[in-house]
Design a protein around this motif. Structure first.
Motif, PDB file in Angstrom:
ATOM      1  N   ASN A  28     -31.501 -43.561  98.869  1.00 53.62           N
ATOM      2  CA  ASN A  28     -30.075 -43.674  98.948  1.00 53.62           C
ATOM      3  C   ASN A  28     -29.304 -44.473  98.012  1.00 53.62           C
ATOM      4  O   ASN A  28     -30.103 -45.116  97.326  1.00 53.62           O
ATOM      5  CB  ASN A  28     -29.768 -43.999 100.424  1.00 53.62           C
ATOM      6  N   ASP A  29     -28.001 -44.587  98.046  1.00 54.98           N
ATOM      7  CA  ASP A  29     -27.227 -45.280  97.341  1.00 54.98           C
ATOM      8  C   ASP A  29     -27.678 -46.776  97.390  1.00 54.98           C
ATOM      9  O   ASP A  29     -27.660 -47.407  96.322  1.00 54.98           O
ATOM     10  CB  ASP A  29     -25.854 -45.051  97.454  1.00 54.98           C
ATOM     11  N   THR A  30     -27.993 -47.302  98.534  1.00 56.61           N
ATOM     12  CA  THR A  30     -28.243 -48.635  98.697  1.00 56.61           C
ATOM     13  C   THR A  30     -29.557 -49.065  97.809  1.00 56.61           C
ATOM     14  O   THR A  30     -29.674 -50.076  97.225  1.00 56.61           O
ATOM     15  CB  THR A  30     -28.494 -49.023 100.197  1.00 56.61           C
ATOM     16  N   GLN A  31     -30.380 -48.295  98.104  1.00 57.20           N
ATOM     17  CA  GLN A  31     -31.776 -48.568  97.591  1.00 57.20           C
ATOM     18  C   GLN A  31     -31.538 -48.561  95.712  1.00 57.20           C
ATOM     19  O   GLN A  31     -31.991 -49.219  95.137  1.00 57.20           O
ATOM     20  CB  GLN A  31     -32.700 -47.385  97.881  1.00 57.20           C
ATOM     21  N   THR A  32     -30.758 -47.484  95.511  1.00 51.94           N
ATOM     22  CA  THR A  32     -30.586 -47.803  93.826  1.00 51.94           C
ATOM     23  C   THR A  32     -29.922 -48.778  93.495  1.00 51.94           C
ATOM     24  O   THR A  32     -30.177 -49.384  92.642  1.00 51.94           O
ATOM     25  CB  THR A  32     -29.578 -46.350  93.679  1.00 51.94           C
ATOM     26  N   GLU A  33     -28.846 -49.292  94.147  1.00 54.39           N
ATOM     27  CA  GLU A  33     -28.082 -50.597  93.806  1.00 54.39           C
ATOM     28  C   GLU A  33     -29.167 -51.635  93.755  1.00 54.39           C
ATOM     29  O   GLU A  33     -29.000 -52.396  92.785  1.00 54.39           O
ATOM     30  CB  GLU A  33     -26.832 -50.629  94.738  1.00 54.39           C
ATOM     31  N   THR A  34     -29.858 -51.585  95.000  1.00 55.38           N
ATOM     32  CA  THR A  34     -30.952 -52.947  95.012  1.00 55.38           C
ATOM     33  C   THR A  34     -31.938 -52.929  93.727  1.00 55.38           C
ATOM     34  O   THR A  34     -32.180 -53.902  93.208  1.00 55.38           O
ATOM     35  CB  THR A  34     -31.667 -52.988  96.268  1.00 55.38           C
ATOM     36  N   GLU A  35     -32.346 -51.945  93.477  1.00 52.25           N
ATOM     37  CA  GLU A  35     -33.143 -51.594  92.454  1.00 52.25           C
ATOM     38  C   GLU A  35     -32.642 -51.995  91.099  1.00 52.25           C
ATOM     39  O   GLU A  35     -33.436 -52.416  90.143  1.00 52.25           O
ATOM     40  CB  GLU A  35     -33.937 -50.329  92.219  1.00 52.25           C
ATOM     41  N   GLN A  36     -31.210 -51.916  90.957  1.00 46.89           N
ATOM     42  CA  GLN A  36     -30.769 -51.976  89.400  1.00 46.89           C
ATOM     43  C   GLN A  36     -30.129 -53.223  89.417  1.00 46.89           C
ATOM     44  O   GLN A  36     -29.682 -53.677  88.450  1.00 46.89           O
ATOM     45  CB  GLN A  36     -29.443 -51.141  89.480  1.00 46.89           C
ATOM     46  N   GLN A  37     -30.408 -54.246  90.495  1.00 44.36           N
ATOM     47  CA  GLN A  37     -29.919 -55.631  90.291  1.00 44.36           C
ATOM     48  C   GLN A  37     -30.842 -56.339  89.199  1.00 44.36           C
ATOM     49  O   GLN A  37     -32.178 -56.271  89.431  1.00 44.36           O
ATOM     50  CB  GLN A  37     -30.314 -56.480  91.590  1.00 44.36           C
ATOM     51  N   PRO A  38     -30.450 -57.039  88.357  1.00 44.26           N
ATOM     52  CA  PRO A  38     -31.174 -57.642  87.364  1.00 44.26           C
ATOM     53  C   PRO A  38     -31.739 -58.984  87.636  1.00 44.26           C
ATOM     54  O   PRO A  38     -31.323 -59.662  88.615  1.00 44.26           O
ATOM     55  CB  PRO A  38     -30.360 -58.139  86.214  1.00 44.26           C
ATOM     56  N   GLU A  39     -32.934 -59.302  87.198  1.00 41.19           N
ATOM     57  CA  GLU A  39     -33.514 -60.627  87.721  1.00 41.19           C
ATOM     58  C   GLU A  39     -32.947 -61.690  86.962  1.00 41.19           C
ATOM     59  O   GLU A  39     -32.086 -61.465  86.139  1.00 41.19           O
ATOM     60  CB  GLU A  39     -35.038 -60.570  86.993  1.00 41.19           C
ATOM     61  N   LEU A  40     -33.050 -62.881  87.831  1.00 40.81           N
ATOM     62  CA  LEU A  40     -32.196 -64.154  87.341  1.00 40.81           C
ATOM     63  C   LEU A  40     -32.857 -64.633  86.058  1.00 40.81           C
ATOM     64  O   LEU A  40     -34.206 -64.609  85.806  1.00 40.81           O
ATOM     65  CB  LEU A  40     -32.290 -65.180  88.313  1.00 40.81           C
ATOM     66  N   PRO A  41     -32.099 -65.116  85.362  1.00 42.91           N
ATOM     67  CA  PRO A  41     -32.451 -65.657  83.914  1.00 42.91           C
ATOM     68  C   PRO A  41     -33.343 -66.820  83.958  1.00 42.91           C
ATOM     69  O   PRO A  41     -33.076 -67.723  85.076  1.00 42.91           O
ATOM     70  CB  PRO A  41     -31.226 -65.647  82.984  1.00 42.91           C
ATOM     71  N   LEU A  66     -31.183 -69.838  84.654  1.00 46.45           N
ATOM     72  CA  LEU A  66     -30.678 -70.136  86.143  1.00 46.45           C
ATOM     73  C   LEU A  66     -31.669 -70.723  87.042  1.00 46.45           C
ATOM     74  O   LEU A  66     -31.517 -71.408  88.150  1.00 46.45           O
ATOM     75  CB  LEU A  66     -29.843 -68.824  86.378  1.00 46.45           C
ATOM     76  N   VAL A  67     -32.942 -69.986  87.020  1.00 46.76           N
ATOM     77  CA  VAL A  67     -33.822 -70.070  88.067  1.00 46.76           C
ATOM     78  C   VAL A  67     -34.138 -71.775  87.847  1.00 46.76           C
ATOM     79  O   VAL A  67     -34.178 -72.480  88.917  1.00 46.76           O
ATOM     80  CB  VAL A  67     -35.209 -69.458  87.810  1.00 46.76           C
ATOM     81  N   LYS A  68     -34.301 -72.242  86.749  1.00 45.82           N
ATOM     82  CA  LYS A  68     -34.806 -73.609  86.481  1.00 45.82           C
ATOM     83  C   LYS A  68     -33.541 -74.592  87.148  1.00 45.82           C
ATOM     84  O   LYS A  68     -33.667 -75.676  87.574  1.00 45.82           O
ATOM     85  CB  LYS A  68     -34.901 -73.871  85.036  1.00 45.82           C
ATOM     86  N   ALA A  69     -32.012 -74.001  86.771  1.00 48.28           N
ATOM     87  CA  ALA A  69     -31.280 -74.938  87.375  1.00 48.28           C
ATOM     88  C   ALA A  69     -31.142 -74.989  88.884  1.00 48.28           C
ATOM     89  O   ALA A  69     -30.596 -76.049  89.226  1.00 48.28           O
ATOM     90  CB  ALA A  69     -29.981 -74.288  86.545  1.00 48.28           C
ATOM     91  N   GLU A  70     -31.362 -73.577  89.255  1.00 47.77           N
ATOM     92  CA  GLU A  70     -31.266 -73.583  90.892  1.00 47.77           C
ATOM     93  C   GLU A  70     -32.376 -74.594  91.320  1.00 47.77           C
ATOM     94  O   GLU A  70     -32.223 -75.352  92.345  1.00 47.77           O
ATOM     95  CB  GLU A  70     -31.630 -72.214  91.398  1.00 47.77           C
ATOM     96  N   GLU A  71     -33.609 -74.623  90.863  1.00 48.21           N
ATOM     97  CA  GLU A  71     -34.744 -75.264  91.194  1.00 48.21           C
ATOM     98  C   GLU A  71     -34.511 -76.648  91.121  1.00 48.21           C
ATOM     99  O   GLU A  71     -34.739 -77.722  92.118  1.00 48.21           O
ATOM    100  CB  GLU A  71     -35.843 -75.027  90.413  1.00 48.21           C
ATOM    101  N   GLU A  72     -33.754 -77.327  90.044  1.00 45.01           N
ATOM    102  CA  GLU A  72     -33.207 -78.683  90.154  1.00 45.01           C
ATOM    103  C   GLU A  72     -31.968 -79.117  91.039  1.00 45.01           C
ATOM    104  O   GLU A  72     -32.320 -80.233  91.524  1.00 45.01           O
ATOM    105  CB  GLU A  72     -32.685 -79.027  88.267  1.00 45.01           C
ATOM    106  N   ALA A  73     -31.388 -78.080  91.348  1.00 50.93           N
ATOM    107  CA  ALA A  73     -30.455 -78.400  92.357  1.00 50.93           C
ATOM    108  C   ALA A  73     -30.996 -78.500  93.491  1.00 50.93           C
ATOM    109  O   ALA A  73     -30.424 -79.318  94.356  1.00 50.93           O
ATOM    110  CB  ALA A  73     -29.404 -77.301  92.244  1.00 50.93           C
ATOM    111  N   ALA A  74     -31.935 -77.754  93.965  1.00 50.33           N
ATOM    112  CA  ALA A  74     -32.511 -77.787  95.126  1.00 50.33           C
ATOM    113  C   ALA A  74     -33.272 -79.211  95.299  1.00 50.33           C
ATOM    114  O   ALA A  74     -33.324 -79.762  96.353  1.00 50.33           O
ATOM    115  CB  ALA A  74     -33.451 -76.774  95.441  1.00 50.33           C
ATOM    116  N   ALA A  75     -34.004 -79.421  94.238  1.00 49.78           N
ATOM    117  CA  ALA A  75     -34.653 -80.848  94.199  1.00 49.78           C
ATOM    118  C   ALA A  75     -33.879 -82.029  94.447  1.00 49.78           C
ATOM    119  O   ALA A  75     -33.930 -82.973  95.190  1.00 49.78           O
ATOM    120  CB  ALA A  75     -35.308 -81.066  93.108  1.00 49.78           C
ATOM    121  N   ARG A  76     -32.509 -81.962  93.915  1.00 48.95           N
ATOM    122  CA  ARG A  76     -31.500 -82.899  94.147  1.00 48.95           C
ATOM    123  C   ARG A  76     -30.801 -83.041  95.486  1.00 48.95           C
ATOM    124  O   ARG A  76     -30.941 -84.308  96.035  1.00 48.95           O
ATOM    125  CB  ARG A  76     -30.328 -83.209  92.994  1.00 48.95           C
TER     126      ARG A  76
END
Length: 363
Positions: free
Chosen positions: A2-15, A18-28
């Motif tokens: 379905n369209d939902t599955q297609t849209e989900t599969e097309q979501q790009p991975e986080l660079p 950004l992953v590193k920045a999110e981890e640092e923010a969570a640690a703070r």
């Protein structure tokens, strides 16, 4: 697929950046939360140690409460209150500038207490219990737009909400309406029938089993006092205050059980019918009075599910409050209660006597 599955599969991975920045923010955020909790725990320990030094054993010691997004010091609970007897609930808290303090405030909102004094002795607790919060410097008087305030307060119920907070806000809105129509912001003395309301109830329980008793008093020969046969008697007696102060005022058998054969003890449905009949016999010009009684009015309206489309038109939708008159009179003490406190009908009689006394002071 379905369209939902297609849209989900097309979501790009986080660079990676950004992953590193999110981890640092969570640690703070985690570190800040840990520091916040450590500070709250240190303050709780200081409060409890200070109470021990003064020989004060709290009903509940100070502790740390962890909510989803914050950590906070819960003050130590020192003494219950009785607002009808001018006795305030007392807490011990911690202020970074003052140290350990005596605060006063409602038992259901320990985080909204007000400073009364620095805690140096048991005398400070007794004084705060009777005197209340410390006097605050006068604030500049600002003219309030009562019409706008009324609209703001009533809006939650107009949007379909019927929970306790919405009902309480609506009651405040009705008071604002009355003030908006009064000269100089002071409601005129009612010319019709004044009815005093008092209820005893289980805090937080708006179901039929949460009502204990209800009284209406329109003067000699025009009173109604009813005890709810459908109350949760186990819950009532499980609460120390209710067991000590409220339960003994009810019709009881020799072995201390609720006397269901007593004429004052009626079913919740019968209470609704008798209250409707009482108001119907008073005419249209009725002013309802309470004392710090938003919850009492909610219990009255809950007889009809807090639905004003179902509630009879003769039942007042708002109430004036004795606390307003007391404030206008300079916060004076009320006359002594000559009956049994927490007997709903005898409390309404005290309200009537206190109102006459306050009006005599105000002029």
């Amino acid at each position: 697929m379905n369209d939902t599955q297609t849209e989900t599969e097309q979501q790009p991975e986080l660079p990676d950046w950004l992953v590193k920045a999110e981890e640092e923010a969570a640690a703070r955020q985690k570190a800040a939360r840990q520091a916040e909790r450590a500070a709250a725990q240190r303050h709780a320990d200081l409060v409890n140690e200070h109470l021990k030094e003064l020989g004060i054993e709290p009903i509940e010691p100070a502790r740390v409460d962890d909510a989803e997004f914050f950590t906070v010091l819960r003050p130590a609970f020192l003494a219950p209150g009785d607002y009808q007897a001018d006795e305030h609930p007392v807490w011990a808290s911690y202020d970074t500038n003052r140290g350990v303090t005596v605060n006063v405030g409602p038992t259901d909102r320990p985080y909204a207490t007000e400073y009364a004094a620095n805690l140096t002795s048991v005398k400070d607790v007794v004084d705060a219990r009777h005197a209340g919060p410390a006097a605050q410097p006068p604030r500049p008087v600002q003219e309030l737009d009562w019409r706008a305030e009324a609209i703001r307060r009533v809006r939650p119920m107009r949007s379909g909400r019927t929970d306790g907070d919405a009902v309480s806000q609506a009651l405040d809105g009705m008071t604002a309406v009355m003030l908006s129509l009064a000269p100089n912001g002071r409601p005129p003395v009612p010319t019709g029938t004044e009815v005093d309301l008092d209820c005893e109830f289980l805090p937080g329980d708006l179901s039929p089993s949460g009502l204990v008793s209800l009284a209406l008093n329109a003067g000699p020969g025009r009173t109604l006092y009813l005890v709810n046969a459908d109350m949760d008697t186990l819950a009532v007696r499980s609460k120390q205050f209710m067991r000590a102060e409220v339960w003994p005022c009810l019709p009881l058998t020799l072995d201390g059980e609720l006397d269901r054969s007593h004429p004052d003890v009626q079913s919740y449905d019968e209470i609704r019918r008798r209250v409707e009949k009482f108001f119907a016999g008073l005419g249209n010009d009725v002013t309802l009075w309470v004392y710090c009684g938003a919850q009492d009015v909610i219990r009255l309206h809950t007889l009809w599910g807090n639905d004003w489309q179902v509630m009879p038109g003769s039942v007042p939708q708002w109430a004036d409050d004795l606390a307003r008159l007391r404030r206008e009179a300079g916060g004076v003490k009320l006359p002594p209660h000559t009956g049994r406190r927490h007997h709903a009908l005898e409390d309404t009689e005290h309200q009537r006597q206190a109102r006459a006394y306050l009006r005599g002071l105000i002029g």
